[in-house]
Scaffold this motif. Structure first.
Motif, short mmCIF file in Angstrom:
data_model
loop_
_atom_site.label_atom_id
_atom_site.label_comp_id
_atom_site.label_asym_id
_atom_site.label_seq_id
_atom_site.Cartn_x
_atom_site.Cartn_y
_atom_site.Cartn_z
N THR A 10 72.37 12.11 24.66
CA THR A 10 72.82 13.31 25.37
C THR A 10 74.28 13.17 25.78
OG1 THR A 10 70.59 13.76 26.19
CG2 THR A 10 72.43 14.76 27.40
N ASN A 11 74.62 12.04 26.37
CA ASN A 11 75.99 11.79 26.83
C ASN A 11 76.97 11.84 25.65
OD1 ASN A 11 78.38 10.13 27.35
ND2 ASN A 11 77.43 9.72 29.33
N GLN A 12 76.64 11.13 24.58
CA GLN A 12 77.56 11.04 23.45
C GLN A 12 77.68 12.36 22.68
OE1 GLN A 12 79.59 8.32 22.79
NE2 GLN A 12 78.77 7.79 24.79
N THR A 13 76.57 13.10 22.59
CA THR A 13 76.64 14.37 21.84
C THR A 13 77.44 15.43 22.60
OG1 THR A 13 74.45 15.00 22.68
CG2 THR A 13 74.55 14.00 20.48
N LYS A 14 77.46 15.34 23.93
CA LYS A 14 78.31 16.26 24.69
C LYS A 14 79.78 15.99 24.36
CE LYS A 14 75.16 17.17 28.50
NZ LYS A 14 74.87 16.97 29.92
N THR A 15 80.14 14.71 24.21
CA THR A 15 81.51 14.35 23.84
C THR A 15 81.82 14.82 22.42
OG1 THR A 15 81.42 12.42 25.29
CG2 THR A 15 83.12 12.42 23.59
N LEU A 16 80.86 14.64 21.52
CA LEU A 16 81.06 15.10 20.13
C LEU A 16 81.18 16.62 20.06
CD1 LEU A 16 78.59 12.69 18.31
CD2 LEU A 16 81.07 12.82 17.93
N GLU A 17 80.44 17.31 20.92
CA GLU A 17 80.54 18.76 20.96
C GLU A 17 81.94 19.18 21.43
OE1 GLU A 17 77.93 22.53 22.57
OE2 GLU A 17 78.12 20.78 23.90
N LYS A 18 82.45 18.53 22.47
CA LYS A 18 83.80 18.83 22.96
C LYS A 18 84.85 18.56 21.89
CE LYS A 18 82.78 17.93 27.80
NZ LYS A 18 82.83 16.94 28.88
N GLY A 19 84.60 17.56 21.04
CA GLY A 19 85.52 17.23 19.96
C GLY A 19 85.38 18.13 18.74
N GLY A 20 84.41 19.04 18.78
CA GLY A 20 84.23 19.99 17.68
C GLY A 20 83.43 19.44 16.51
N PHE A 21 82.71 18.33 16.73
CA PHE A 21 81.96 17.71 15.63
C PHE A 21 80.52 18.20 15.54
CE2 PHE A 21 85.38 14.64 16.21
CZ PHE A 21 85.77 14.45 14.89
N LEU A 22 79.98 18.72 16.62
CA LEU A 22 78.62 19.24 16.53
C LEU A 22 78.42 20.38 17.49
CD1 LEU A 22 76.71 18.12 19.09
CD2 LEU A 22 76.75 16.06 17.75
N SER A 23 77.40 21.17 17.19
CA SER A 23 77.03 22.27 18.07
C SER A 23 75.66 21.96 18.64
CB SER A 23 77.01 23.60 17.31
OG SER A 23 76.04 23.56 16.27
N ARG A 24 75.46 22.41 19.87
CA ARG A 24 74.20 22.19 20.57
C ARG A 24 73.66 23.55 20.99
NH1 ARG A 24 73.67 17.57 23.95
NH2 ARG A 24 73.47 18.97 25.71
N ARG A 25 72.35 23.76 20.76
CA ARG A 25 71.73 25.01 21.19
C ARG A 25 70.28 24.73 21.56
NH1 ARG A 25 68.56 26.04 17.04
NH2 ARG A 25 69.22 25.56 14.94
#
Length: 159
Positions: free
Chosen positions: A74-89
């Motif tokens: 969860t922590n790391q994917t939030k960072t990846l989302e901010k970097g534009g590497f993944l979307s979360r829904r």
């Protein structure tokens, strides 16, 4: 004498696995560096690439694949989302679950590395044909299953 040879073969196997693990960490760190992310974040992207069947991937599935705690994902994917590497829904059938997918940016960046990855894989697996690799993977899967059982048994003994 046979038992001693078996012990030696097992120890050789363990040290080979340690060496391979170390080299794979170095390789993953290098791939991650090319994208400006960390090695664990690279592994998360690779897990999503493998697990996503078009609907997105739940964090718990990524955590299980990587053998890490879901909170870390969860922590790391939030960072990846901010970097534009993944979307979360939120999942359509259960909003408690967040589904993640690679963005076009991530897909493009990973695709740029594909020729280099093929060359690297060719170097690593040069002396192995598809049949040998399939047999090796089957053996490793069996060892992994048995190792999980052994770890549980050891944990019971230790408590």
């Amino acid at each position: 004498m046979i038992e001693k040879k078996l012990d030696r073969a097992i120890m050789d196997f363990v040290w080979n696995v340690v060496e391979i693990h170390s080299q794979l960490e170095n390789i993953h760190t290098s791939w991650a560096g090319l994208l400006g992310i960390t090695q664990p974040q690279w592994l998360i992207l690779m897990a999503i690439t493998e697990l996503d069947e078009g609907r997105g991937v739940a964090g718990i599935d990524i955590a299980n694949k990587l053998r890490v705690h879901p909170a870390f994902v969860t922590n790391q994917t939030k960072t990846l989302e901010k970097g534009g590497f993944l979307s979360r829904r939120p999942a359509a059938d259960d909003a408690r679950f967040v589904l993640m997918s690679l963005t076009a940016k991530a897909t493009t960046e990973i695709e740029k590395l594909s020729k280099r990855k093929l060359a690297l894989n060719s170097t690593m697996f040069n002396d192995l044909d598809e049949k040998t690799l399939a047999e090796l993977n089957a053996s490793l899967a069996m060892i992994a299953k048995n190792a999980r059982l052994a770890a549980r048994l050891l944990a019971i003994d230790a408590s």
